[in-house]
Motif scaffolding. Structure first.
Motif, mmCIF file in Angstrom:
data_model
loop_
_atom_site.group_PDB
_atom_site.id
_atom_site.type_symbol
_atom_site.label_atom_id
_atom_site.label_comp_id
_atom_site.label_asym_id
_atom_site.label_seq_id
_atom_site.Cartn_x
_atom_site.Cartn_y
_atom_site.Cartn_z
ATOM 1 N N TRP A 1 47.358 35.605 49.943
ATOM 2 C CA TRP A 1 48.184 35.269 48.772
ATOM 3 C C TRP A 1 47.308 35.382 47.534
ATOM 4 O O TRP A 1 46.151 34.952 47.530
ATOM 5 C CB TRP A 1 48.743 33.856 48.848
ATOM 6 N N ARG A 2 47.832 35.983 46.477
ATOM 7 C CA ARG A 2 47.123 36.059 45.185
ATOM 8 C C ARG A 2 48.162 36.151 44.070
ATOM 9 O O ARG A 2 49.323 36.526 44.322
ATOM 10 C CB ARG A 2 46.179 37.266 45.135
ATOM 11 N N ASN A 3 47.792 35.803 42.866
ATOM 12 C CA ASN A 3 48.721 35.929 41.740
ATOM 13 C C ASN A 3 48.318 37.107 40.854
ATOM 14 O O ASN A 3 48.346 37.028 39.634
ATOM 15 C CB ASN A 3 48.805 34.628 40.940
ATOM 16 N N SER A 4 47.977 38.213 41.486
ATOM 17 C CA SER A 4 47.563 39.415 40.771
ATOM 18 C C SER A 4 48.766 40.110 40.138
ATOM 19 O O SER A 4 49.924 39.880 40.511
ATOM 20 C CB SER A 4 46.860 40.380 41.731
ATOM 21 N N THR A 5 48.466 40.995 39.182
ATOM 22 C CA THR A 5 49.480 41.827 38.544
ATOM 23 C C THR A 5 48.942 43.252 38.464
ATOM 24 O O THR A 5 47.732 43.472 38.572
ATOM 25 C CB THR A 5 49.805 41.330 37.118
ATOM 26 N N PRO A 6 49.815 44.249 38.243
ATOM 27 C CA PRO A 6 49.328 45.627 38.121
ATOM 28 C C PRO A 6 48.387 45.829 36.937
ATOM 29 O O PRO A 6 47.560 46.734 36.948
ATOM 30 C CB PRO A 6 50.614 46.438 37.942
ATOM 31 N N HIS B 1 43.097 42.686 37.336
ATOM 32 C CA HIS B 1 42.471 42.426 38.627
ATOM 33 C C HIS B 1 41.732 41.089 38.626
ATOM 34 O O HIS B 1 40.897 40.838 39.487
ATOM 35 C CB HIS B 1 41.505 43.559 38.977
ATOM 36 N N ILE B 2 42.011 40.243 37.655
ATOM 37 C CA ILE B 2 41.427 38.905 37.579
ATOM 38 C C ILE B 2 42.505 37.910 37.967
ATOM 39 O O ILE B 2 43.495 37.756 37.260
ATOM 40 C CB ILE B 2 40.898 38.612 36.165
ATOM 41 N N PHE B 3 42.319 37.237 39.110
ATOM 42 C CA PHE B 3 43.398 36.397 39.615
ATOM 43 C C PHE B 3 42.860 35.380 40.610
ATOM 44 O O PHE B 3 41.734 35.484 41.099
ATOM 45 C CB PHE B 3 44.479 37.258 40.283
ATOM 46 N N TRP B 4 43.704 34.398 40.932
ATOM 47 C CA TRP B 4 43.428 33.437 41.991
ATOM 48 C C TRP B 4 43.816 34.046 43.333
ATOM 49 O O TRP B 4 44.768 34.809 43.420
ATOM 50 C CB TRP B 4 44.215 32.141 41.774
ATOM 51 N N ARG B 5 43.076 33.677 44.377
ATOM 52 C CA ARG B 5 43.392 34.171 45.714
ATOM 53 C C ARG B 5 43.141 33.093 46.755
ATOM 54 O O ARG B 5 42.238 32.263 46.621
ATOM 55 C CB ARG B 5 42.559 35.416 46.051
ATOM 56 N N VAL B 6 43.940 33.124 47.825
ATOM 57 C CA VAL B 6 43.723 32.311 49.027
ATOM 58 C C VAL B 6 43.972 33.223 50.214
ATOM 59 O O VAL B 6 45.096 33.680 50.432
ATOM 60 C CB VAL B 6 44.663 31.087 49.083
ATOM 61 N N TYR B 7 42.916 33.505 50.978
ATOM 62 C CA TYR B 7 43.005 34.380 52.150
ATOM 63 C C TYR B 7 42.605 33.586 53.383
ATOM 64 O O TYR B 7 41.573 32.910 53.390
ATOM 65 C CB TYR B 7 42.083 35.589 52.021
#
Length: 238
Positions: free
Chosen positions: A141-146, A149-155
């Motif tokens: 899960w991440r809150n990335s956008t096109p 490339h700077i975003f929060w992630r939980v893998y």
């Protein structure tokens, strides 16, 4: 005649080049290099630097110095929702885990013997190194956008590891011992892991679900059932 042939050839060649340039310019006009990539993928390569801790240790076994590790590899990102913020990833990697501790191993006639190196034995080095081929599978899960490339992630995921080479080395008052390809080690390791963070800085944790050693490895008839838990910094690269 030669002059006429030259003139015809010259203007024919010039016409061909002009047509090629016109086609190239049309292609450039049609391609918008600044357009947003709505089918982007994230985090294809990874690098993980870890600290390794042994769990379920037999009484007397202690870690000393730093027990580092490193892992790197490739993950295929496969988004599963329209906004591409949720995905599945599977990949292939390599990892090295080093454990500095006081578990002594000796070999006589092809049989390994294990002991706890007590305080009467002084040693400058006593470590085990494990080299693995890793097969990670994770839910992302991440809150990335096109556009960014700077975003929060939980893998989070599971990892199957194949031990293809191991080495034990000890330099102590009893002498120098070097062993490799220990048959008492579990060749397959599996565990669960979690990686989370923002942008460059991501923290990771891995918990091994099975022991490093087989049940045949014992100290005073007690099986060495140690497993591992690793903490580290994870770096992702597109």
């Amino acid at each position: 005649m030669r002059i006429s042939l030259f003139i015809i050839t010259f203007f024919t060649t010039l016409s061909i080049f002009a047509q090629e340039n016109a086609i190239k310019n049309e292609v450039k006009d049609e391609i918008n290099f600044d357009a947003v990539d709505s089918l982007y993928r994230e985090d294809q390569f990874y690098l993980n630097i870890t600290y390794n801790s042994l769990q379920k240790r037999i009484e007397g076994i202690q870690q000393n110095k730093l027990s580092p590790g490193i892992a790197f590899g490739f993950l295929r990102d496969m988004p599963i929702n329209k906004n591409r913020t949720v995905s599945i990833a599977a990949g292939l990697g390599y990892s090295l885990a080093i454990y500095n501790q006081n578990l002594g191993i000796s070999n006589a006639n092809g049989v390994n013997t294990y002991e706890v190196l007590d305080s009467e034995i002084t040693f400058s080095k006593n470590k085990q190194s494990f080299h693995y081929i890793d097969l990670p599978i994770e839910f992302r899960w991440r809150n990335s956008t096109p556009e960014s490339h700077i975003f929060w992630r939980v893998y989070s995921g599971v990892k199957l590891s194949y031990l293809f080479y191991d080495e034990y080395k000890s330099v102590s008052s009893n002498g120098t011992v070097k062993l490799s390809n220990n048959k008492d080690l579990n060749q397959f390791q599996y565990g669960i892991y979690l990686a989370f963070g923002w942008n460059t800085w991501n923290f990771s944790a891995y918990y091994g679900l099975n022991p490093l050693f087989k049940s045949s490895a014992k100290i005073d008839n007690q099986s060495i059932n140690m497993n591992t838990i690793n903490f580290g910094l994870m770096f992702y690269i597109l």
